[in-house]
Design a protein around this motif. Structure first.
Motif, PDB file in Angstrom:
ATOM      1  N   ILE A   1       0.864  -1.182   0.000  1.00 59.45           N
ATOM      2  CA  ILE A   1       0.000   0.000   0.000  1.00 59.45           C
ATOM      3  C   ILE A   1       0.898   1.230   0.000  1.00 59.45           C
ATOM      4  O   ILE A   1       1.701   1.428   0.919  1.00 59.45           O
ATOM      5  CB  ILE A   1      -0.936   0.026   1.220  1.00 59.45           C
ATOM      6  CG1 ILE A   1      -1.832  -1.209   1.234  1.00 59.45           C
ATOM      7  CG2 ILE A   1      -1.792   1.292   1.203  1.00 59.45           C
ATOM      8  CD1 ILE A   1      -2.756  -1.290   2.442  1.00 59.45           C
ATOM      9  N   GLY A   2       0.765   2.045  -1.052  1.00 55.40           N
ATOM     10  CA  GLY A   2       1.601   3.241  -1.183  1.00 55.40           C
ATOM     11  C   GLY A   2       0.779   4.492  -1.403  1.00 55.40           C
ATOM     12  O   GLY A   2      -0.451   4.474  -1.342  1.00 55.40           O
TER      13      GLY A   2
ATOM     14  N   GLY B   1       3.009  -1.290   4.317  1.00 54.24           N
ATOM     15  CA  GLY B   1       2.497   0.079   4.158  1.00 54.24           C
ATOM     16  C   GLY B   1       3.672   1.031   4.086  1.00 54.24           C
ATOM     17  O   GLY B   1       4.552   1.003   4.952  1.00 54.24           O
ATOM     18  N   MET B   2       3.715   1.891   3.062  1.00 49.02           N
ATOM     19  CA  MET B   2       4.918   2.705   2.886  1.00 49.02           C
ATOM     20  C   MET B   2       5.003   3.893   3.832  1.00 49.02           C
ATOM     21  O   MET B   2       5.957   4.675   3.793  1.00 49.02           O
ATOM     22  CB  MET B   2       5.087   3.148   1.438  1.00 49.02           C
ATOM     23  CG  MET B   2       4.064   4.093   0.905  1.00 49.02           C
ATOM     24  SD  MET B   2       4.743   5.124  -0.423  1.00 49.02           S
ATOM     25  CE  MET B   2       5.553   6.404   0.534  1.00 49.02           C
ATOM     26  N   THR B   3       4.008   4.067   4.720  1.00 50.59           N
ATOM     27  CA  THR B   3       4.123   4.967   5.867  1.00 50.59           C
ATOM     28  C   THR B   3       3.385   4.305   7.033  1.00 50.59           C
ATOM     29  O   THR B   3       2.570   3.397   6.840  1.00 50.59           O
ATOM     30  CB  THR B   3       3.479   6.348   5.620  1.00 50.59           C
ATOM     31  OG1 THR B   3       2.057   6.197   5.521  1.00 50.59           O
ATOM     32  CG2 THR B   3       4.008   7.008   4.361  1.00 50.59           C
TER      33      THR B   3
ATOM     34  N   GLY C   1      -3.986   2.391   9.181  1.00 49.95           N
ATOM     35  CA  GLY C   1      -5.270   2.225   8.503  1.00 49.95           C
ATOM     36  C   GLY C   1      -5.493   0.776   8.111  1.00 49.95           C
ATOM     37  O   GLY C   1      -6.593   0.238   8.245  1.00 49.95           O
ATOM     38  N   ALA C   2      -4.427   0.122   7.645  1.00 47.72           N
ATOM     39  CA  ALA C   2      -4.519  -1.296   7.279  1.00 47.72           C
ATOM     40  C   ALA C   2      -4.817  -2.151   8.508  1.00 47.72           C
ATOM     41  O   ALA C   2      -5.577  -3.124   8.443  1.00 47.72           O
ATOM     42  CB  ALA C   2      -3.208  -1.748   6.632  1.00 47.72           C
ATOM     43  N   MET C   3      -4.253  -1.780   9.642  1.00 46.59           N
ATOM     44  CA  MET C   3      -4.481  -2.518  10.885  1.00 46.59           C
ATOM     45  C   MET C   3      -5.966  -2.509  11.251  1.00 46.59           C
ATOM     46  O   MET C   3      -6.531  -3.540  11.664  1.00 46.59           O
ATOM     47  CB  MET C   3      -3.640  -1.884  12.002  1.00 46.59           C
ATOM     48  CG  MET C   3      -3.649  -2.647  13.302  1.00 46.59           C
ATOM     49  SD  MET C   3      -2.486  -1.923  14.519  1.00 46.59           S
ATOM     50  CE  MET C   3      -0.943  -2.643  13.984  1.00 46.59           C
ATOM     51  N   LYS C   4      -6.595  -1.358  11.081  1.00 48.63           N
ATOM     52  CA  LYS C   4      -8.034  -1.262  11.357  1.00 48.63           C
ATOM     53  C   LYS C   4      -8.817  -2.209  10.442  1.00 48.63           C
ATOM     54  O   LYS C   4      -9.715  -2.932  10.885  1.00 48.63           O
ATOM     55  CB  LYS C   4      -8.512   0.174  11.148  1.00 48.63           C
ATOM     56  CG  LYS C   4     -10.022   0.349  11.333  1.00 48.63           C
ATOM     57  CD  LYS C   4     -10.466   1.755  10.954  1.00 48.63           C
ATOM     58  CE  LYS C   4     -11.991   1.886  11.050  1.00 48.63           C
ATOM     59  NZ  LYS C   4     -12.467   3.206  10.570  1.00 48.63           N
ATOM     60  N   ALA C   5      -8.476  -2.220   9.145  1.00 51.53           N
ATOM     61  CA  ALA C   5      -9.179  -3.073   8.184  1.00 51.53           C
ATOM     62  C   ALA C   5      -8.988  -4.552   8.516  1.00 51.53           C
ATOM     63  O   ALA C   5      -9.939  -5.346   8.456  1.00 51.53           O
ATOM     64  CB  ALA C   5      -8.679  -2.781   6.767  1.00 51.53           C
TER      65      ALA C   5
ATOM     66  N   GLY D   1       5.149  -1.150   8.723  1.00 50.17           N
ATOM     67  CA  GLY D   1       4.969   0.251   8.345  1.00 50.17           C
ATOM     68  C   GLY D   1       6.300   0.919   8.054  1.00 50.17           C
ATOM     69  O   GLY D   1       7.356   0.280   8.003  1.00 50.17           O
ATOM     70  N   TYR D   2       6.247   2.229   7.887  1.00 49.53           N
ATOM     71  CA  TYR D   2       7.432   3.034   7.593  1.00 49.53           C
ATOM     72  C   TYR D   2       7.400   4.293   8.441  1.00 49.53           C
ATOM     73  O   TYR D   2       6.326   4.725   8.851  1.00 49.53           O
ATOM     74  CB  TYR D   2       7.414   3.464   6.128  1.00 49.53           C
ATOM     75  CG  TYR D   2       8.444   2.820   5.233  1.00 49.53           C
ATOM     76  CD1 TYR D   2       9.700   3.374   5.067  1.00 49.53           C
ATOM     77  CD2 TYR D   2       8.136   1.673   4.514  1.00 49.53           C
ATOM     78  CE1 TYR D   2      10.634   2.801   4.216  1.00 49.53           C
ATOM     79  CE2 TYR D   2       9.060   1.090   3.658  1.00 49.53           C
ATOM     80  CZ  TYR D   2      10.314   1.667   3.514  1.00 49.53           C
ATOM     81  OH  TYR D   2      11.238   1.093   2.671  1.00 49.53           O
TER      82      TYR D   2
END
Length: 340
Positions: free
Chosen positions: A187-188, A248-250, A256-260, A276-277
């Motif tokens: 995810i970028g 995730g690139m940040t 946000g991905a964690m929530k999903a 993450g980044y």
């Protein structure tokens, strides 16, 4: 880079004294309206810009560096700003911090505001919306010192400080593969950003190295932000064959991905591993703690400011400095214990 135009240069071209040019540019009533207009037109044509260093010596005014960041709230940017501020202060400078709020028009306004208050140099990180750079190119033509960091452009003209985007994304992807993940999503942010291109390239390079087929549906690139991370993860997890790991690139994208992932009733890292980044401070406190590519943010700020100070002092070389990320391994990526 051309030598900056001085008051003396303008005076010689017009055949008048330096004091006449100086007074005209200050709207002195002692100079006729016609002469003032003539001098101002030539100053504009020649991209004349008052020397703020000389002015500060004459007037004992503060020496100021301008900073433009996309966001002043996150720990990432505040830590970089700390590095800039401390270095500037040690060298007799103050700083003015402005934010583009990720908007192109606001970025241009920030730049104009800083120029109008006669800062000696500018440090900038591009907004997500910026795809056209003429406002920065104008500074090059006017010999205004400028250094980019993190999200950069015009690297043939301006110095920059970045992290090792390609190599760090490769390392993160390999870490997934070495700890039990087999199908990795990415995810970028917006694809026009060089930082997105480079991190995506690193992710793809790792897949190629491990001879894993590249599947376009496992890549989601839209915006940098929490909501985009959530949206991207939902799209990836709804695939017939969803990923069992997401890079995730940040950190905001990863959060946000964690929530999903949780909304899909999946476990981290058992069902979906996550990296993450930037390594925001929150990475340590979420459950499970987030594995992240940690930026050396303070050092980035310090290095960026040192490059700008060199330029202000007359060093016209263009430098491209890379400050490596460090993989901070926590629970979110460890499907199995890594043994080396």
């Amino acid at each position: 880079m051309e030598k900056p135009v001085s008051l003396k240069d303008l005076a010689i071209e017009l055949g008048v004294s330096v004091s006449t040019v100086s007074r005209a540019l200050k709207n002195s009533p002692e100079i006729s309206p016609g002469m003032k207009e003539k001098i101002k037109l030539l100053a504009k044509k020649r991209n004349y810009r008052p020397n703020p260093f000389a002015m500060s010596l004459l007037k004992n005014t503060p020496r100021i560096i301008g900073i433009i960041v996309p966001d002043i709230v996150t720990h990432y940017y505040s830590s970089i700003i700390s590095g800039i501020n401390d270095t500037a202060r040690k060298n007799g400078y103050s700083t003015i911090i402005t934010s583009s709020y990720e908007q192109y028009n606001l970025e241009k306004q920030c730049l104009e505001d800083l120029i109008n208050i006669r800062v000696e140099g500018i440090i900038a990180c591009l907004s997500q919306e910026t795809i056209e750079y003429s406002h920065f190119e104008a500074l090059y033509e006017q010999n205004v010192p400028l250094v980019f960091f993190d999200r950069v452009s015009l690297t043939q003209k301006f110095s920059s400080v970045i992290t090792n985007n390609i190599e760090s994304a490769q390392e993160a992807t390999k870490h997934f593969l070495e700890t039990g993940s087999k199908r990795i999503g990415f995810i970028g942010g917006a694809n026009h950003l060089e930082i997105v291109k480079q991190r995506k390239h690193g992710y793809l390079q790792a897949l190629r190295e491990y001879k894993i087929p590249i599947e376009k549906e496992l890549v989601f690139c839209k915006n940098i932000g929490y909501e985009s991370g959530y949206q991207g993860a939902c799209q990836l997890l709804s695939l017939p064959n969803p990923p069992d790991a997401i890079l995730g690139m940040t950190d905001s994208l990863a959060f946000g991905a964690m929530k999903a992932i949780r909304e899909y009733n999946l476990r981290i890292p058992g069902d979906v591993a996550l990296i993450g980044y930037t390594d925001e401070i929150h990475s340590n406190y979420v459950d499970p703690p987030l594995t992240a590519m940690t930026h050396q943010t303070y050092k980035m700020g310090e290095t960026t400011c040192k490059l700008l100070l060199k330029q202000i002092k007359g060093d016209n070389k263009t430098y491209q400095i890379i400050i490596p990320c460090i993989l901070s391994v926590r629970e979110s990526s460890m499907k199995k214990i890594l043994i080396r």
